[in-house]
Enzyme design. Structure first.
Site, PDB file in Angstrom:
ATOM      1  N   GLU A  10      -2.888  14.008  -8.068  1.00 29.67           N
ATOM      2  CA  GLU A  10      -2.953  12.709  -7.311  1.00 29.67           C
ATOM      3  C   GLU A  10      -3.477  13.058  -5.957  1.00 29.67           C
ATOM      4  O   GLU A  10      -4.246  12.373  -5.424  1.00 29.67           O
ATOM      5  CB  GLU A  10      -1.605  11.981  -7.117  1.00 29.67           C
ATOM      6  CG  GLU A  10      -1.023  11.421  -8.532  1.00 29.67           C
ATOM      7  CD  GLU A  10       0.272  10.955  -8.224  1.00 29.67           C
ATOM      8  OE1 GLU A  10       0.454   9.703  -8.335  1.00 29.67           O
ATOM      9  OE2 GLU A  10       1.411  11.771  -7.896  1.00 29.67           O
TER      10      GLU A  10
ATOM     11  N   TYR B  66      -8.941 -10.643  10.740  1.00 21.72           N
ATOM     12  CA  TYR B  66      -8.698  -9.917   9.355  1.00 21.72           C
ATOM     13  C   TYR B  66      -9.577  -9.102   8.868  1.00 21.72           C
ATOM     14  O   TYR B  66      -9.581  -8.118   8.295  1.00 21.72           O
ATOM     15  CB  TYR B  66      -8.471 -11.034   8.300  1.00 21.72           C
ATOM     16  CG  TYR B  66      -9.416 -12.298   8.155  1.00 21.72           C
ATOM     17  CD1 TYR B  66     -10.560 -12.099   7.502  1.00 21.72           C
ATOM     18  CD2 TYR B  66      -8.955 -13.433   8.785  1.00 21.72           C
ATOM     19  CE1 TYR B  66     -11.328 -13.191   7.186  1.00 21.72           C
ATOM     20  CE2 TYR B  66      -9.951 -14.506   8.562  1.00 21.72           C
ATOM     21  CZ  TYR B  66     -11.089 -14.284   7.965  1.00 21.72           C
ATOM     22  OH  TYR B  66     -11.708 -15.500   7.722  1.00 21.72           O
TER      23      TYR B  66
ATOM     24  N   GLU C  51       5.995   3.997  -0.490  1.00 14.31           N
ATOM     25  CA  GLU C  51       6.897   3.269   0.524  1.00 14.31           C
ATOM     26  C   GLU C  51       6.507   3.676   1.712  1.00 14.31           C
ATOM     27  O   GLU C  51       6.389   2.566   2.571  1.00 14.31           O
ATOM     28  CB  GLU C  51       8.333   3.637   0.378  1.00 14.31           C
ATOM     29  CG  GLU C  51       9.014   3.077  -1.269  1.00 14.31           C
ATOM     30  CD  GLU C  51       8.851   3.940  -2.331  1.00 14.31           C
ATOM     31  OE1 GLU C  51       7.700   4.598  -2.487  1.00 14.31           O
ATOM     32  OE2 GLU C  51       9.643   3.854  -3.319  1.00 14.31           O
TER      33      GLU C  51
ATOM     34  N   LYS D  86      -0.147   0.652  -7.162  1.00 13.76           N
ATOM     35  CA  LYS D  86      -0.640   1.693  -7.608  1.00 13.76           C
ATOM     36  C   LYS D  86      -0.731   1.539  -9.068  1.00 13.76           C
ATOM     37  O   LYS D  86      -0.013   2.027 -10.012  1.00 13.76           O
ATOM     38  CB  LYS D  86       0.487   2.712  -7.537  1.00 13.76           C
ATOM     39  CG  LYS D  86      -0.029   4.244  -7.560  1.00 13.76           C
ATOM     40  CD  LYS D  86       0.939   5.355  -7.196  1.00 13.76           C
ATOM     41  CE  LYS D  86       0.602   6.854  -7.293  1.00 13.76           C
ATOM     42  NZ  LYS D  86       1.417   7.321  -6.864  1.00 13.76           N
TER      43      LYS D  86
END
Length: 119
Positions: free
Chosen positions: A21, A53, A73, A98
């Site tokens: 990863e 934004y 997290e 994810k």
């Protein structure tokens, strides 16, 4: 409180606990819901009195593409901190998707959602 939302911000990052990863990276999808008062911006038609934004999207993309972390997290917290760095933002809900998580059974998505407010 008013809400400004940004959904589906797609950015390649290198987050995760596995070496592949970190090395190969993968796409993370970010949803934001910002809580702020837009009355002053609307009354004066003034971008300076709300959250830009487009700028925020670039900042969040930089966080996702930046320094790797093990957990989504942690990534969500970093994104929330970035959003709350804008003075007009009082609260933010961050969802990190994810969709290519390394799970051995069929699944659609993995998400973490956090809500953070100004103290």
């Amino acid at each position: 409180m008013d809400r400004v939302t940004l959904r589906g911000l797609s950015v390649r990052g290198h987050h995760g606990v596995f070496a592949h990863e970190r090395e190969d990276g993968q796409i993370f999808v970010i949803d934001l819901a910002l809580g702020l008062d837009t009355a002053a911006a609307a009354a004066g038609d003034d971008l300076e009195k709300t959250v830009h934004y487009g700028v925020l999207a670039e900042q969040v993309a930089a966080v996702v593409a930046g320094e790797p972390v093990n957990l989504i997290e942690t990534l969500a917290q970093r994104i929330a901190d970035t959003c709350l760095g804008h003075d007009v933002v009082e609260e933010v809900e961050v969802t990190v998707h994810k969709p290519d998580a390394p799970i051995t059974v069929p699944f659609d998505d993995v998400t973490v959602t956090i809500t953070r407010r100004r103290p």
